[in-house]
Design a protein around this motif. Structure first.
Motif, PDB file in Angstrom:
ATOM      1  N   GLY A  66     -10.039   5.786   6.360  1.00  0.00           N
ATOM      2  CA  GLY A  66     -10.557   6.444   8.079  1.00  0.00           C
ATOM      3  C   GLY A  66     -11.279   5.329   8.721  1.00  0.00           C
ATOM      4  N   ARG A  67     -11.517   4.183   9.235  1.00  0.00           N
ATOM      5  CA  ARG A  67     -12.402   2.987   9.519  1.00  0.00           C
ATOM      6  C   ARG A  67     -10.869   1.876   8.711  1.00  0.00           C
ATOM      7  N   PHE A  68     -11.295   1.754   7.437  1.00  0.00           N
ATOM      8  CA  PHE A  68     -10.517   0.204   7.198  1.00  0.00           C
ATOM      9  C   PHE A  68      -9.559   0.991   7.119  1.00  0.00           C
ATOM     10  N   THR A  69      -8.285  -0.563   7.174  1.00  0.00           N
ATOM     11  CA  THR A  69      -6.815  -0.158   7.220  1.00  0.00           C
ATOM     12  C   THR A  69      -6.442  -1.771   6.372  1.00  0.00           C
ATOM     13  N   ILE A  70      -5.587  -1.865   5.303  1.00  0.00           N
ATOM     14  CA  ILE A  70      -4.625  -3.042   4.328  1.00  0.00           C
ATOM     15  C   ILE A  70      -3.529  -2.544   4.254  1.00  0.00           C
ATOM     16  N   SER A  71      -3.128  -4.216   4.952  1.00  0.00           N
ATOM     17  CA  SER A  71      -1.151  -4.147   5.323  1.00  0.00           C
ATOM     18  C   SER A  71      -1.658  -5.574   4.510  1.00  0.00           C
ATOM     19  N   ARG A  72      -0.374  -5.761   3.641  1.00  0.00           N
ATOM     20  CA  ARG A  72       0.545  -6.746   3.696  1.00  0.00           C
ATOM     21  C   ARG A  72       1.523  -7.758   3.891  1.00  0.00           C
ATOM     22  N   ASP A  73       1.481  -8.727   4.208  1.00  0.00           N
ATOM     23  CA  ASP A  73       3.272  -9.611   4.946  1.00  0.00           C
ATOM     24  C   ASP A  73       3.200 -10.111   3.447  1.00  0.00           C
ATOM     25  N   ASN A  74       4.939  -9.643   2.476  1.00  0.00           N
ATOM     26  CA  ASN A  74       4.948 -10.743   1.630  1.00  0.00           C
ATOM     27  C   ASN A  74       5.887 -11.814   2.085  1.00  0.00           C
ATOM     28  N   ALA A  75       5.737 -11.926   3.465  1.00  0.00           N
ATOM     29  CA  ALA A  75       7.121 -12.753   3.648  1.00  0.00           C
ATOM     30  C   ALA A  75       6.031 -14.083   3.972  1.00  0.00           C
ATOM     31  N   LYS A  76       4.412 -13.565   4.379  1.00  0.00           N
ATOM     32  CA  LYS A  76       3.818 -14.685   4.243  1.00  0.00           C
ATOM     33  C   LYS A  76       2.650 -15.055   3.673  1.00  0.00           C
ATOM     34  N   ASN A  77       2.971 -14.206   2.891  1.00  0.00           N
ATOM     35  CA  ASN A  77       1.881 -14.796   1.153  1.00  0.00           C
ATOM     36  C   ASN A  77       0.853 -13.872   1.910  1.00  0.00           C
ATOM     37  N   THR A  78       0.441 -13.097   2.738  1.00  0.00           N
ATOM     38  CA  THR A  78      -0.957 -12.207   3.518  1.00  0.00           C
ATOM     39  C   THR A  78      -1.465 -11.661   3.208  1.00  0.00           C
ATOM     40  N   VAL A  79      -2.731 -11.085   3.207  1.00  0.00           N
ATOM     41  CA  VAL A  79      -3.149  -9.185   3.433  1.00  0.00           C
ATOM     42  C   VAL A  79      -4.242  -9.351   4.096  1.00  0.00           C
ATOM     43  N   ASN A  80      -4.130  -8.550   4.754  1.00  0.00           N
ATOM     44  CA  ASN A  80      -5.019  -8.060   5.789  1.00  0.00           C
ATOM     45  C   ASN A  80      -6.194  -7.415   4.796  1.00  0.00           C
TER      46      ASN A  80
END
Length: 125
Positions: A66-80
């Motif tokens: 509820g406080r943290f959110t993970i995401s990724r962009d495979n095109a940019k090879n990043t995870v946030n």
């Protein structure tokens, strides 16, 4: 081999926000589920959150749900990792890691073969 580099850590007051990023190089990272772990002084490394290879499945530790959110962009090879409503107990070194054994993102550090060097997050009260 996948090289992972975290960024975005720093000092923030309780209730504030930070956004961590993890950039991958070397092999493409889209075949890997990705996770974030953290380690506070004197404590063992603990699971924070993970995301599946395609990004459609996520799971979180109860302490950050509820406080943290993970995401990724495979095109940019990043995870946030977007961290909101930070608490002093969130203070730790945060590590991103590549899960080579599961498709969904394991909660167990033993399933992760590639790790970044870590980034410090400090939350003041």
């Amino acid at each position: 081999q996948v090289q992972l580099v975290e960024s975005g850590g720093g000092l923030v007051q309780a209730g504030g926000s930070l956004r961590l990023s993890c950039a991958a190089s070397g092999r493409t990272f889209s075949p890997y589920a990705m996770g974030w772990f953290r380690q506070a002084p004197g404590k063992e490394r603990e699971f924070v959150t993970a995301i599946s290879r395609s990004g459609d499945v996520t799971n979180y530790a109860d302490s950050v749900k509820g406080r943290f959110t993970i995401s990724r962009d495979n095109a940019k090879n990043t995870v946030n990792l977007q961290m909101n409503s930070l608490k002093p107990e969130d203070t730790a070194v945060y590590y991103c890691a590549a899960d080579v054994r599961t498709s969904y993102g394991s909660r167990w550090s033993r399933d992760y073969d590639f790790w970044g060097q870590g980034t410090q997050v400090t939350v003041s009260s």
